[in-house]
Design a protein around this motif. Structure first.
Motif, mmCIF file in Angstrom:
data_model
loop_
_atom_site.group_PDB
_atom_site.id
_atom_site.type_symbol
_atom_site.label_atom_id
_atom_site.label_comp_id
_atom_site.label_asym_id
_atom_site.label_seq_id
_atom_site.Cartn_x
_atom_site.Cartn_y
_atom_site.Cartn_z
ATOM 1 N N ILE A 81 0.650 -1.315 0.008
ATOM 2 C CA ILE A 81 -0.015 -0.011 -0.176
ATOM 3 C C ILE A 81 1.035 1.208 -0.047
ATOM 4 O O ILE A 81 1.678 1.234 0.838
ATOM 5 C CB ILE A 81 -0.993 0.043 1.246
ATOM 6 C CG1 ILE A 81 -1.861 -1.059 1.207
ATOM 7 C CG2 ILE A 81 -1.891 1.348 1.122
ATOM 8 C CD1 ILE A 81 -2.733 -1.284 0.293
ATOM 9 N N LEU A 132 -6.396 2.487 -1.014
ATOM 10 C CA LEU A 132 -6.721 1.670 0.015
ATOM 11 C C LEU A 132 -8.157 1.782 0.370
ATOM 12 O O LEU A 132 -8.711 2.603 0.859
ATOM 13 C CB LEU A 132 -6.008 2.357 1.462
ATOM 14 C CG LEU A 132 -5.948 1.656 2.620
ATOM 15 C CD1 LEU A 132 -5.470 0.238 2.510
ATOM 16 C CD2 LEU A 132 -5.211 2.383 3.919
ATOM 17 N N ILE A 162 -9.534 -4.665 0.519
ATOM 18 C CA ILE A 162 -8.736 -5.485 1.549
ATOM 19 C C ILE A 162 -9.447 -6.438 2.188
ATOM 20 O O ILE A 162 -8.927 -7.759 2.805
ATOM 21 C CB ILE A 162 -8.400 -4.104 2.746
ATOM 22 C CG1 ILE A 162 -7.389 -3.181 2.105
ATOM 23 C CG2 ILE A 162 -7.671 -4.951 3.809
ATOM 24 C CD1 ILE A 162 -6.389 -3.507 1.556
ATOM 25 N N PHE A 202 1.000 -7.780 4.418
ATOM 26 C CA PHE A 202 0.753 -6.407 4.110
ATOM 27 C C PHE A 202 1.945 -5.517 4.383
ATOM 28 O O PHE A 202 2.559 -5.608 5.641
ATOM 29 C CB PHE A 202 -0.586 -5.822 4.821
ATOM 30 C CG PHE A 202 -1.790 -6.426 4.312
ATOM 31 C CD1 PHE A 202 -2.535 -5.685 3.288
ATOM 32 C CD2 PHE A 202 -2.119 -7.599 4.772
ATOM 33 C CE1 PHE A 202 -3.632 -6.316 2.767
ATOM 34 C CE2 PHE A 202 -3.401 -8.345 4.112
ATOM 35 C CZ PHE A 202 -4.102 -7.558 3.179
ATOM 36 N N LEU A 258 -5.332 -1.250 9.053
ATOM 37 C CA LEU A 258 -5.397 -2.500 8.709
ATOM 38 C C LEU A 258 -5.818 -3.524 9.690
ATOM 39 O O LEU A 258 -6.694 -4.488 9.578
ATOM 40 C CB LEU A 258 -4.017 -2.988 7.948
ATOM 41 C CG LEU A 258 -3.723 -2.787 6.713
ATOM 42 C CD1 LEU A 258 -2.305 -2.973 6.483
ATOM 43 C CD2 LEU A 258 -4.701 -3.046 5.699
ATOM 44 N N VAL A 264 -6.961 -7.520 9.823
ATOM 45 C CA VAL A 264 -5.480 -7.817 9.251
ATOM 46 C C VAL A 264 -4.907 -8.238 10.445
ATOM 47 O O VAL A 264 -4.411 -7.325 11.490
ATOM 48 C CB VAL A 264 -5.008 -7.060 8.374
ATOM 49 C CG1 VAL A 264 -3.635 -7.757 8.157
ATOM 50 C CG2 VAL A 264 -5.774 -6.955 7.123
#
Length: 414
Positions: A149, A157, A162, A174, A184, A189
């Protein structure tokens, strides 16, 4: 009495000591001077037919990805000695770095700035709408070992993208710039799958980190080095968080490390990719003050086998062209977005061998914007002696151009 220790001076792009605010540290990113503004004309006009009829202009197609099959055949390239990049629209790209020999089980797949949604905005029903659809969806991707990213703008983003990636590829890593890790994590994540970096920091990963076993009895180790590099841009997802997270580009290098009888590790580079994210190059098109960081990137990491370079502004102002109006970047301050001519200058600065123009044609108001970007990119290539992507000639200035959305470009590793 002991003298108190002074804190180390913070990096020039940090606006505070807590690494929660950032700036562009170069004169090329500052506001244009009065002299530069006086040279500019009124930036709005009407699109004329010459853009449509120009020999360098064509309709930008959306094609079903074949993940490099046609390009490999056309160029007669050996897969194990190639890198394959597929443009997925806007700044999104999927890069395949095949195994160095046929005995390895899989390629490594790297995804940059993924957005598959119909809109780039805070909700699925708000924000700038696509002019061109995505060529595929996350479930169609052949692989995704790592996501990179560049910054937190909505067109780079994207929440639904995602979440889809995590559902389809739950083990993907990531790589993000400073400040994006908490966002995130809020999307589900795991922190163990997020690597947050400052400019010039890097991380090395092996094939085992991506779930690939090395060939049996092999004395060679494949290692990837992922480096976070500067860009001239900004960040925000609302009016109150301007510059609160960092923006960047990414350099991907693959090394083959072997050990001789003396057990001294030796490494040879087998492929390098540069994704510039979103970046500007100068304050205005008439300014001679350019960003010095790209030559430094080229000196540190170049040459690159394949690069993805932005050639157009963001989609927020696309409504002008939907009304038939032309917003001239030649007469509009554009420190945060590279023009086609700027992109070719970056191509030369970073010592790229093959550069694909991105960040255009997707979130725009009309086809006229795509025509204009194509024409100016081709003219810039001609004026700087950069060959087209179709050229078979070897040239010190490399090749640059555009591909269709969903189209792949296979290049030989030098």
């Amino acid at each position: 009495m002991q003298t108190p220790k002074r804190k180390a001076s913070r990096p020039s792009h940090h606006a505070n000591n807590s690494a929660t605010a950032f700036v562009n540290p170069w004169p090329s990113a500052s506001a244009p001077t009065w002299g530069e503004l006086v040279q500019s004309s009124f930036p709005l006009g009407w699109y004329k037919d010459e853009h449509v009829r120009h020999e360098k202009a064509r309709d930008l197609k959306v094609v079903k990805p074949d993940w490099g099959k046609a390009s490999l055949e056309k160029r007669n390239l050996d897969t194990t000695k190639s890198i394959i990049g597929t443009w997925l629209g806007h700044a999104s790209a999927l890069v395949e770095i095949p195994s160095v020999n046929h005995s390895e089980s899989k390629s490594t797949w790297l995804l940059f700035d993924p957005i598959f949604s119909m809109r780039a905005g805070p909700t699925v029903n708000s924000g700038v709408a696509r002019f061109k659809p995505a060529p595929c969806q996350v479930e169609d991707l052949p692989g995704c070992d790592a996501v990179f990213i560049s910054h937190n703008h909505y067109d780079h983003l994207d929440v639904p993208s995602i979440r889809s990636i995590m559902k389809r590829f739950p083990r993907t890593m990531f790589f993000v710039a400073l400040g994006i890790q908490p966002w995130l994590s809020s999307m589900g994540v795991p922190k163990t799958q997020i690597c947050e970096m400052d400019w010039w920091q890097n991380r090395e990963s092996s094939l085992e980190d991506f779930g690939t076993e090395p060939p049996p009895a092999s004395t060679d180790q494949v290692v990837f080095r992922f480096s976070c590099v500067p860009a001239q841009h900004n960040s925000a997802r609302s009016p109150v968080d301007q510059g609160r997270t960092l923006w960047c580009g990414w350099v991907i290098e693959r090394f083959l490390r072997s050990q001789d009888e003396s057990s001294e590790a030796k490494a040879s580079r087998r492929g390098a990719v540069y994704h510039a994210g979103d970046t500007g190059y100068r304050r205005t098109s008439k300014s001679d003050v350019t960003c010095p960081i790209f030559k430094e990137i080229g000196d540190r990491y170049g040459p690159f086998d394949l690069s993805f370079l932005p050639i157009w502004r963001g989609g927020t102002l696309g409504f002008f062209s939907s009304w038939g109006l032309r917003l001239s970047h030649h007469d509009f301050p554009a420190a945060h977005h590279a023009s086609p001519a700027d992109a070719i200058a970056i191509h030369l600065d970073v010592k790229s061998q093959n550069s694909v123009g991105v960040h255009f044609g997707t979130f725009v108001g009309s086809e006229n914007e795509s025509y204009e970007a194509m024409i100016e990119l081709a003219q810039a290539c001609e004026s700087r002696s950069v060959a087209s992507l179709d050229s078979q000639n070897e040239d010190d200035h490399g090749r640059a151009g555009i591909v269709d959305i969903g189209e792949s470009l296979a290049v030989e590793i030098r």
